[in-house]
Write a protein that holds these residues in place. Structure first.
Motif, mmCIF file in Angstrom:
data_model
loop_
_atom_site.group_PDB
_atom_site.id
_atom_site.type_symbol
_atom_site.label_atom_id
_atom_site.label_comp_id
_atom_site.label_asym_id
_atom_site.label_seq_id
_atom_site.Cartn_x
_atom_site.Cartn_y
_atom_site.Cartn_z
ATOM 1 N N VAL A 134 0.841 -1.203 0.000
ATOM 2 C CA VAL A 134 0.000 0.000 0.000
ATOM 3 C C VAL A 134 0.873 1.249 0.000
ATOM 4 O O VAL A 134 0.721 2.143 -0.836
ATOM 5 N N ILE A 135 1.845 1.262 0.926
ATOM 6 C CA ILE A 135 2.692 2.452 1.036
ATOM 7 C C ILE A 135 3.555 2.600 -0.213
ATOM 8 O O ILE A 135 3.716 3.689 -0.775
ATOM 9 N N GLY A 136 4.068 1.472 -0.679
ATOM 10 C CA GLY A 136 4.907 1.482 -1.873
ATOM 11 C C GLY A 136 4.168 2.078 -3.058
ATOM 12 O O GLY A 136 4.664 2.998 -3.735
ATOM 13 N N PHE A 137 2.962 1.571 -3.286
ATOM 14 C CA PHE A 137 2.180 2.070 -4.411
ATOM 15 C C PHE A 137 1.906 3.567 -4.247
ATOM 16 O O PHE A 137 2.000 4.341 -5.196
ATOM 17 N N ALA A 138 1.553 3.922 -3.013
ATOM 18 C CA ALA A 138 1.167 5.315 -2.764
ATOM 19 C C ALA A 138 2.362 6.246 -2.983
ATOM 20 O O ALA A 138 2.235 7.336 -3.544
ATOM 21 N N ALA A 139 3.535 5.780 -2.541
ATOM 22 C CA ALA A 139 4.712 6.619 -2.656
ATOM 23 C C ALA A 139 5.163 6.745 -4.108
ATOM 24 O O ALA A 139 5.667 7.770 -4.547
ATOM 25 N N TRP A 140 4.941 5.689 -4.842
ATOM 26 C CA TRP A 140 5.456 5.565 -6.189
ATOM 27 C C TRP A 140 4.631 6.381 -7.178
ATOM 28 O O TRP A 140 5.140 7.068 -8.041
ATOM 29 N N ALA A 144 -3.419 10.357 -8.923
ATOM 30 C CA ALA A 144 -4.197 10.231 -10.163
ATOM 31 C C ALA A 144 -4.037 8.837 -10.762
ATOM 32 O O ALA A 144 -4.973 8.269 -11.305
ATOM 33 N N VAL A 145 -2.837 8.284 -10.649
ATOM 34 C CA VAL A 145 -2.625 6.941 -11.185
ATOM 35 C C VAL A 145 -3.205 5.902 -10.216
ATOM 36 O O VAL A 145 -3.948 5.007 -10.592
ATOM 37 N N MET A 146 -2.847 6.067 -8.942
ATOM 38 C CA MET A 146 -3.266 5.097 -7.922
ATOM 39 C C MET A 146 -4.788 4.982 -7.862
ATOM 40 O O MET A 146 -5.336 3.903 -7.758
ATOM 41 N N PHE A 147 -5.479 6.141 -7.933
ATOM 42 C CA PHE A 147 -6.934 6.106 -7.823
ATOM 43 C C PHE A 147 -7.616 6.362 -9.158
ATOM 44 O O PHE A 147 -8.784 6.712 -9.234
ATOM 45 N N GLY A 148 -6.861 6.193 -10.220
ATOM 46 C CA GLY A 148 -7.455 6.349 -11.533
ATOM 47 C C GLY A 148 -8.178 5.083 -11.934
ATOM 48 O O GLY A 148 -8.084 4.043 -11.274
ATOM 49 N N THR A 149 -8.921 5.188 -13.038
ATOM 50 C CA THR A 149 -9.598 4.005 -13.550
ATOM 51 C C THR A 149 -8.789 3.481 -14.729
ATOM 52 O O THR A 149 -8.563 4.201 -15.704
ATOM 53 N N HIS A 150 -8.324 2.237 -14.599
ATOM 54 C CA HIS A 150 -7.514 1.660 -15.672
ATOM 55 C C HIS A 150 -8.261 0.475 -16.243
ATOM 56 O O HIS A 150 -8.753 -0.370 -15.502
ATOM 57 N N THR A 151 -8.331 0.391 -17.529
ATOM 58 C CA THR A 151 -8.984 -0.779 -18.122
ATOM 59 C C THR A 151 -8.124 -1.284 -19.266
ATOM 60 O O THR A 151 -7.144 -0.660 -19.648
ATOM 61 N N GLY A 152 -8.539 -2.478 -19.751
ATOM 62 C CA GLY A 152 -7.865 -3.061 -20.901
ATOM 63 C C GLY A 152 -6.576 -3.742 -20.495
ATOM 64 O O GLY A 152 -6.120 -3.599 -19.354
ATOM 65 N N PRO A 153 -5.979 -4.488 -21.434
ATOM 66 C CA PRO A 153 -4.764 -5.237 -21.138
ATOM 67 C C PRO A 153 -3.689 -4.321 -20.572
ATOM 68 O O PRO A 153 -3.543 -3.180 -21.012
ATOM 69 N N ALA A 155 -3.630 -3.102 -17.571
ATOM 70 C CA ALA A 155 -4.116 -2.143 -16.574
ATOM 71 C C ALA A 155 -3.381 -2.300 -15.248
ATOM 72 O O ALA A 155 -2.959 -1.314 -14.648
ATOM 73 N N PHE A 156 -3.222 -3.558 -14.817
ATOM 74 C CA PHE A 156 -2.549 -3.796 -13.525
ATOM 75 C C PHE A 156 -1.122 -3.265 -13.564
ATOM 76 O O PHE A 156 -0.592 -2.765 -12.575
ATOM 77 N N TYR A 157 -0.507 -3.430 -14.727
ATOM 78 C CA TYR A 157 0.921 -3.114 -14.802
ATOM 79 C C TYR A 157 1.182 -1.623 -14.810
ATOM 80 O O TYR A 157 2.322 -1.190 -14.689
ATOM 81 N N ARG A 158 0.080 -0.857 -14.978
ATOM 82 C CA ARG A 158 0.262 0.571 -14.828
ATOM 83 C C ARG A 158 0.464 0.911 -13.348
ATOM 84 O O ARG A 158 1.015 1.914 -12.974
ATOM 85 N N ILE A 159 -0.031 0.036 -12.468
ATOM 86 C CA ILE A 159 0.173 0.216 -11.033
ATOM 87 C C ILE A 159 1.503 -0.404 -10.607
ATOM 88 O O ILE A 159 2.277 0.170 -9.845
ATOM 89 N N MET A 160 1.746 -1.611 -11.128
ATOM 90 C CA MET A 160 3.019 -2.260 -10.788
ATOM 91 C C MET A 160 3.539 -2.929 -12.052
ATOM 92 O O MET A 160 2.894 -3.823 -12.578
ATOM 93 N N PRO A 161 4.690 -2.541 -12.506
ATOM 94 C CA PRO A 161 5.206 -3.100 -13.757
ATOM 95 C C PRO A 161 5.328 -4.618 -13.671
ATOM 96 O O PRO A 161 5.673 -5.158 -12.605
#
Ligand code: FAD
Ligand code: SF4
Ligand code: SF4
Lengths: 384, 468
Positions: A134-140, A144-153, A155-161
């Protein structure tokens, strides 16, 4: 609290050894009683394996303890169960020896203290792991990215490569596999079975069959004894849901990995795609199963259980449950702004689960499987 | 659902006891439509007296089954019974019981009891005896579950201490509970409260003071209080107080309830001496299953009611293990010292025995004919010199399994009157009437057969009486 809370680590290990020895002594006493009685011979694998011996080494007792599925039948069937003066309580005493064995063969050995207050330790690891994600994602990411809406292939990797994910989870997984294998080697050596048995296809098949069907979690055919001496088969059902749920989740991850590397297709996959179908079914399994097991555990007759290890059992079941629940939540919320948070939570629990596998109740399945393989081999040697 | 007995109510059938005989009667009576109260003296954990300790029952059957290795005909069963009792049985009752035992295998399975092939170490019974999966307590638990689901009411910690009769007709039972005495009226009574083996004073009436040294293998609750009452109120007694099943068990066993695990199967492999270090019987007369039930009496006849089985290292692993480890000595003298026996006397007896042993091929699986020459008493099989240390011993005492003195019944399990005729509404089943079938002697598994067959008959009879 008692002074025991404040002893030095070395002393604590001594205390654990002393407790382990007294559990072994009691198990040896009981096996001597049971071997001169044998009434429970038809209930499970423990008693026939016991009858193949006249004296019981620590290794034998550890093996027998891991063969026991704690169905409870031999307690409600025993004319010498407490309050009888012979005080025969096989399910409880074998549970104690079994639970000791996870710490005894742990690798590396200096992590044995993980088992002293396992419930707490596992909870801590899980909490740290979740917090780190949680902290890692938030810090990184910026919000806008963390609480954005991501869809399509992808999508997860936009949060964590993807590569980061593979590196972190791959390393955790490989470490755990290594630790588990090392524990198994220690266990196998100590129970005194030749390595050749592990190359015997019939023994492996026999053990796998008995483990996969939970053949001995049926009280000799009628089900487990739970809160009374009226048996039911619920624990086996919920255990099957949990185990096969877990396997489906594992399969989902494996298929996903293949999709990624072989087909070049990125998660998240559509709901009808194999990894999602497997994962959803598995997630339901590791949600419903653990809920059932937890309920059964709290309702169960305390006489049948190693109450001092309640924390370890509960921590493991709850870890599975939370992994399942966060996984399902991620599926349902993946197209919403909560996806990032759910991903952090889910990955946190999965990571926590992976790294604690060799250091908690997860080991029961591994040692029991090995014990069943040995039993299959022994049975054949004995009969023919 | 467990439902307790309601003392404000009158039941069609009141059943005394909570073992196999009582539960078979309760289930049969309830299936016959009667309201049934089971009154068990023991607390819930100890319910079911000696039945808790059993492992098998002997039923006739015409062909092998999943759990029985071959047929056991009615005639063969009857011949076995005649042989073990030396003809001291009521042949009509015995024949009837054996005929009905055939049905029992199915009936008892229908009540939830499950069977398994004979246990490790008991192969010799694999054809004749049906073994309970999980043993006697598992069997009992199944019967209780069935009885409860049928609506039988059960009260524990409740002893029938007296009977209210109108002439010889049962009217009500006096039940002593921790809350005091209660009156329980009923239309019929089934007495299934076991023998009196736990009542040392009663045993003394037959055996004299030596009964003080007997160990009781089963429940401490079978004290024969109802049996006494029945006989006192005009029911016909059968058998005498010395007749019982008695074996030699480990002298270190508790006074009561040590169960199966204190038995010793090693008599045939050594010699048995009394406290004067003298042998007193042929240890190798026949295979052990045919001889184990005589050793209780043999030891009872020895001074101090104690004896010692002595054997050497070669025999240690030939028999089923038992609860206590053997006493061990590096030499015969050392062993004698630990047993508080005279070392020189034990040495002399062992030497005399060793010198009398004839050459032969020892084989523990058959009557091997290895015997002594010129020794009294002789050892006629498995005689092998006791010479390889360490040496071992088990001290043994008479262990009473159950008594045979009881009330006489007819072929409907109806209790007979001392003055002739039969009681109108009193039935008996199990140990309390075992003496009708067993004048003396025993064949493994018959105790449960007597309880099941007569219990079911009694339950059926009592319920049809009550519904009239
Ligand atoms: C160690 C051992 C092993 C045995 N193994 C076998 C075997 O394998 N096969 C076999 O056939 N037989 C075996 N027997 C014999 C067998 O146990 C008996 O024959 C059989 O259990 C008798 O059944 P029952 O119902 O008549 O008596 P029990 O099972 O003894 O039940 C009598 C009940 O009556 C209750 N009771 C007593 N007095 C009163 C009272 N006044 N009011 C209310 N309740 C009362 C007692 O608490 C008890 O529960 C064994 C016995 C022992 C001790
Ligand atoms: S648990 Fe009790 S009944 Fe079962 S084999 Fe052991 S002593 Fe006998
Ligand atoms: S608890 Fe169940 S599995 Fe364990 S020894 Fe008893 S009967 Fe066997």
């Amino acid at each position: 609290m008692q002074a025991a809370e404040f002893v030095m680590p070395g002393q604590r290990a001594d205390a654990a050894d002393a407790a382990h020895q007294s559990h072994l002594d009691e198990a040896e006493r009981l096996m001597t009683v049971c071997n001169s009685c044998r009434y429970c011979e038809g209930l499970c694998a423990v008693f026939p394996a016991m009858e193949m011996r006249r004296a019981f080494t620590a290794g034998d007792l550890t093996y027998l303890a891991n063969l026991c599925h704690n169905c409870g039948a031999c307690n409600s069937d025993c004319q010498f169960a407490p309050p009888h003066e012979f005080d025969v309580n096989v399910p409880k005493v074998l549970a104690e020896v079994r639970n000791d064995s996870y710490a005894r063969y742990v690798w590396p050995g200096f992590l044995a203290p993980m088992f002293h207050r396992n419930g707490l330790m596992v909870t801590l690891v899980a909490a740290l792991s979740v917090a780190a994600f949680v902290i890692g994602f938030a810090a990184w990411h910026d919000p806008a990215v963390m609480f954005g809406t991501h869809t399509g292939p992808g999508a997860f990797y936009r949060i964590m490569p993807h590569n980061t994910m593979v590196a972190i989870f791959g390393a955790a997984f490989l470490w755990s596999i290594l630790a588990i294998v090392m524990s198994c080697i220690r266990f196998w050596r100590d129970i005194g079975e030749p390595a050749a048995t592990l190359r015997d296809p019939e023994a492996l098949a026999g053990g796998a069959h008995d483990a996969a069907t939970l053949k001995y979690l049926d009280g000799g055919g009628v089900g487990c004894m739970n809160d009374s001496d009226k048996p039911d088969d619920n624990r086996r059902l919920f255990h099957h849901l949990t185990f096969y749920g877990f396997m489906l989740c594992f399969a989902a991850t494996s298929v996903g990995t293949l999709w990624h590397y072989l087909l070049g297709r990125d998660a998240p996959y559509p709901w009808w795609d194999l990894p999602v179908v497997l994962g959803t079914l598995g997630g339901i399994g590791i949600t419903v199963g653990p809920l059932g097991l937890l309920t059964a555990k709290f309702r169960r007759d305390r006489q049948l259980m190693d109450e001092s290890r309640m924390g370890m059992d509960v921590a493991f079941i709850v870890m599975l449950l939370l992994t399942g629940v966060t996984g399902l939540a991620l599926l349902f919320l993946r197209a919403t702004p909560l996806m990032g948070t759910m991903l952090a939570l889910h990955l946190g629990f999965v990571f926590g689960f992976f790294v604690t596998m060799p250091y908690g109740k997860f080991m029961h399945g591994i040692f029991r499987g090995l014990a069943l393989v040995r039993y299959a081999a022994e049975k054949r040697r004995h009969l023919g | 659902m467990e439902r307790p007995v309601d003392f404000t109510q009158s039941y069609d059938v009141v059943i005394a006891g909570g073992g196999n005989a009582a539960l078979c009667a309760a289930i049969a009576a309830r299936r016959g439509g009667a309201s049934v109260a089971v009154v068990e003296k023991a607390p819930r954990f100890y319910r079911g007296g000696n039945t808790r300790h059993t492992r098998n029952m002997r039923c006739a059957h015409d062909s092998a089954t999943e759990t029985l290795s071959g047929p056991y005909t009615e005639d063969e069963f009857f011949d076995d019974l005649l042989r073990v009792t030396q003809g001291k049985t009521n042949p009509d009752l015995a024949r009837m019981m054996i005929r009905r035992s055939k049905d029992m295998l199915t009936w008892i399975t229908e009540q939830g009891v499950r069977f398994q092939p004979s246990l490790g170490g008991t192969l010799s019974l694999g054809r004749t005896n049906s073994f309970f999966l999980g043993g006697g307590r598992a069997m009992l638990n199944a019967l209780y579950r069935t009885a409860e689901s049928l609506g039988v009411h059960v009260v524990y910690d409740a002893e029938i201490t007296d009977l209210e009769l109108d002439g010889t007709r049962f009217v009500a039972a006096e039940v002593t509970t921790p809350q005091g005495k209660r009156r329980l009226p009923g239309h019929a009574l089934v007495a299934a409260s076991g023998g009196f083996e736990a009542n040392i004073d009663w045993l003394k009436e037959g055996w004299g003071e030596i009964a003080e040294n007997f160990l009781i293998r089963g429940t401490p609750y079978n004290r024969g209080s109802l049996l006494r009452t029945l006989i006192g109120k005009g029911m016909q007694q059968i058998g005498d107080p010395t007749q019982c099943h008695a074996v030699a068990i480990d002298a270190r066993a508790p006074k009561y309830d040590g169960g199966i695990i204190t038995r010793l199967d090693c008599v045939v492999f050594g010699i048995v001496v009394n406290r004067d270090c003298q042998r007193f019987y042929d240890e190798g007369e026949d295979i052990w299953p045919k001889r184990y039930a005589i050793w209780g009496r043999l030891v009872a006849a020895q001074p101090g009611q104690i004896a010692y089985i002595i054997f050497d290292a070669r025999s240690l692993k030939l028999f089923m293990p038992s609860l206590f480890p053997p006493v061990t000595g590096a030499s015969i003298e050392a062993l004698a010292g630990k047993l508080d026996l005279d070392p020189a006397a034990l040495r002399a007896t062992v030497d005399r025995f060793n010198a009398a042993v004839q050459p032969g091929q020892f084989d523990d699986t058959i009557l091997d004919g290895c015997h002594t020459e010129g020794l009294t008493p002789a050892k006629t099989n498995w005689a092998r010199r006791i010479e390889e240390g360490p040496f071992y011993a088990y001290p043994v005492r008479p262990g009473i399994t159950f008594t045979y003195l009881g009330v006489a019944v007819d072929d409907e399990a109806r209790v007979q009157l001392a003055g002739g005729g039969r009681a109108e509404n009193i039935w008996a089943a199990g140990e309390i009437m075992a003496g009708n079938v067993l004048g003396q002697g025993y064949a493994a598994g018959i105790g449960m057969t007597i309880g099941s067959v007569f219990g079911r008959l009694a339950g059926e009879g009592a319920s049809s009486h009550a519904s009239r």
